[in-house]
Design an enzyme around this catalytic site. Structure first.
Site, mmCIF file in Angstrom:
data_model
loop_
_atom_site.group_PDB
_atom_site.id
_atom_site.type_symbol
_atom_site.label_atom_id
_atom_site.label_comp_id
_atom_site.label_asym_id
_atom_site.label_seq_id
_atom_site.Cartn_x
_atom_site.Cartn_y
_atom_site.Cartn_z
ATOM 1 N N GLU A 70 -5.712 -8.394 0.325
ATOM 2 C CA GLU A 70 -6.415 -8.009 1.560
ATOM 3 C C GLU A 70 -7.861 -7.681 1.244
ATOM 4 O OE1 GLU A 70 -4.776 -4.864 4.013
ATOM 5 O OE2 GLU A 70 -2.746 -5.622 3.677
ATOM 6 N N GLU A 124 0.797 -1.228 0.000
ATOM 7 C CA GLU A 124 0.000 0.000 0.000
ATOM 8 C C GLU A 124 0.830 1.279 0.000
ATOM 9 O OE1 GLU A 124 -2.807 -0.370 3.211
ATOM 10 O OE2 GLU A 124 -3.915 -1.952 2.214
#
Ligand code: IFM
Length: 448
Positions: free
Chosen positions: A360, A177
């Site tokens: 995720e 991320e």
């Protein structure tokens, strides 16, 4: 009546047989969120000092103890094996492997060596993430991600970890991320280092991409394979008709900055209109390295964003809105279509048939143990809906090869401390008792 261990409470939950042969079911965690950073000779990282600064984290909590995974890892890997999972997504901690950001701590590498062997012994494919936010303080002191040197040191660290465990990992992601590492942490100030500075933001947004490129180059030169990156995406939609340019700019800053640079070697012009004057010198010279070919792409997805143009605000003049859909404990709208749309968009516009992995997806809820069980019907419905969204994306041509629930365990949810519970397994943070939730049992029944 079904109880909390009954798998039969979510009728539309898909089964393993509903996915292509070889589809990987897994669960994910990250080092600082579960290990207990105080154990095993790890050096200080910027999350320690961010958390030690009053009012940054709910309850001023930090990751010093977390879930004590550092000593309890055999029990945690047993939970994955017993749940019928194929794979475990974990991260190595830079500050554990290199306490000062440069010199290797053998104890740190030994820990990950044991952990990977433990996965293999249980039939779990190791999915490694090299950077999930635990930047050594020594590098933070020298400017952290605003400093180009951090990207160079990251490549050295990546090479050291892979030299030790790269022979046994199934897939490796460089960075988790980059939007959170850069924008959320340097522009919005929500994560370490907690800055609100456009110059540091522009530099961090470039250097984190460069760190990926430099690591990829070094790992390829050492013969490693199955290399990728994990990007977090949200589907950006107008909050109301006439929301203006905000949708495009927000999509550029949160999604396209990262995927465009990785796959096309460009940053979106609308984002550069604001960040350009603050970018490091000669950044263009790095773009070929940043866009070197990947072997797979990780997609993290939680919710959508509803935005409008706010003419009265400073650049980027974006206003975020609360939507009408049911929300998780984080206040995030539950919007499974966003996952389907993003996976299809990635395949159609960016990566073609390159393997995609949902690295995720999950939700927080205020779960509690009652009579030794945890009923979490909201999470069961969430998982079923997002797995179905993934199936739809596959049927529309996206080459999605796996799905990892976030997270295996309740853990340290960064600025929210231990309050938000994302786990398939409940953790009592006093006793460290693990209690599988109903959603764990449901997934187990679906994938076993
Ligand atoms: O807990 C985080 C994780 O570290 C990164 N992705 C989002 C999760 C939930 O907020």
């Amino acid at each position: 009546m079904p109880d909390a261990t009954s798998p039969a409470v979510t009728p539309d939950m898909p089964k393993r047989a509903d996915f292509p042969a070889g589809f990987i079911f897994g669960a994910a965690t990250a080092a600082y969120q579960i290990e207990g950073h105080a154990f095993g000779g790890a050096g200080p990282c910027h999350w320690d000092s961010f958390a030690a600064t009053g009012r940054n984290v709910v309850g001023n909590e930090d990751g010093a103890r977390a879930c004590e995974h550092y000593t309890r890892w055999p029990e945690d890997l047993d939970l994955l094996r017993d749940g019928g999972f194929d794979a475990y997504r974990f991260s190595t901690s830079w500050a554990r492997v290199m306490p000062d950001g440069v010199q290797v701590n053998p104890e740190g590498l030994d820990f990950y060596d044991r952990l990977v062997d433990g996965m293999i012994a249980r039939g779990l494919a190791p999915y490694l993430t090299l950077y999930h936010w635990d930047l050594p303080s020594a590098l933070a002191d020298r400017g952290g991600w605003a400093n180009r040197e951090t990207a160079e040191r990251f490549a050295d660290y990546a090479a050291a970890v892979m030299a030790r465990i790269g022979d046994r990992v199934a897939r490796t992601a460089t960075i988790n991320e980059p939007w959170c590492v850069s924008w959320l942490s340097h522009f919005e100030g929500h994560h370490a280092p907690g800055l609100r500075d456009i110059r540091a933001t522009a530099r961090a947004m470039h250097h984190i991409q460069l760190a990926h490129g430099l690591a990829l180059q070094k790992l390829r030169a050492a013969g490693h394979r199955d290399l990728g990156i994990v990007l977090n995406f949200s589907e950006v939609l107008p909050a109301h008709p006439g929301a203006g340019t905000a949708v495009d700019l927000s999509d550029a800053l949160s999604n396209r900055w990262f995927i465009d640079s990785i796959t096309r070697g460009t940053y979106p012009q609308v984002a550069l209109d604001g960040l350009g004057p603050h970018m490091p010198q000669d950044w263009q010279a790095d773009m070929a390295l940043i866009s070197a070919p990947l072997d797979w792409l990780g997609v993290n997805y939680y919710t959508r964003a509803l935005v409008s143009h706010d003419a009265g605000a400073p650049w980027p003049c974006i206003r975020n809105h609360q939507g009408p859909l049911p929300k998780t404990q984080m206040g995030w709208e539950i919007y499974p279509d966003g996952l389907r749309n993003l996976l299809v968009r990635m395949a159609r516009d960016y990566v073609g048939t390159l393997p995609l992995v949902v690295t995720e997806n999950g939700m927080a809820w205020d779960d509690a143990v009652q009579d030794g069980q945890v009923a979490d019907p909201m999470r069961q419905a969430y998982v079923a809906a997002h797995l179905n969204a993934t199936r739809h994306a596959i049927s529309e041509g996206a080459n999605v090869q796996g799905f990892f629930y976030w997270s295996l365990l309740d853990n340290y949810e960064w600025a929210f401390g231990y309050e938000k519970r994302f786990g398939l397994v409940h953790v009592d943070f006093e006793t460290m008792q693990r209690t599988p939730k109903a959603s764990y049992h449901m997934l187990k029944a679906a994938v076993s």
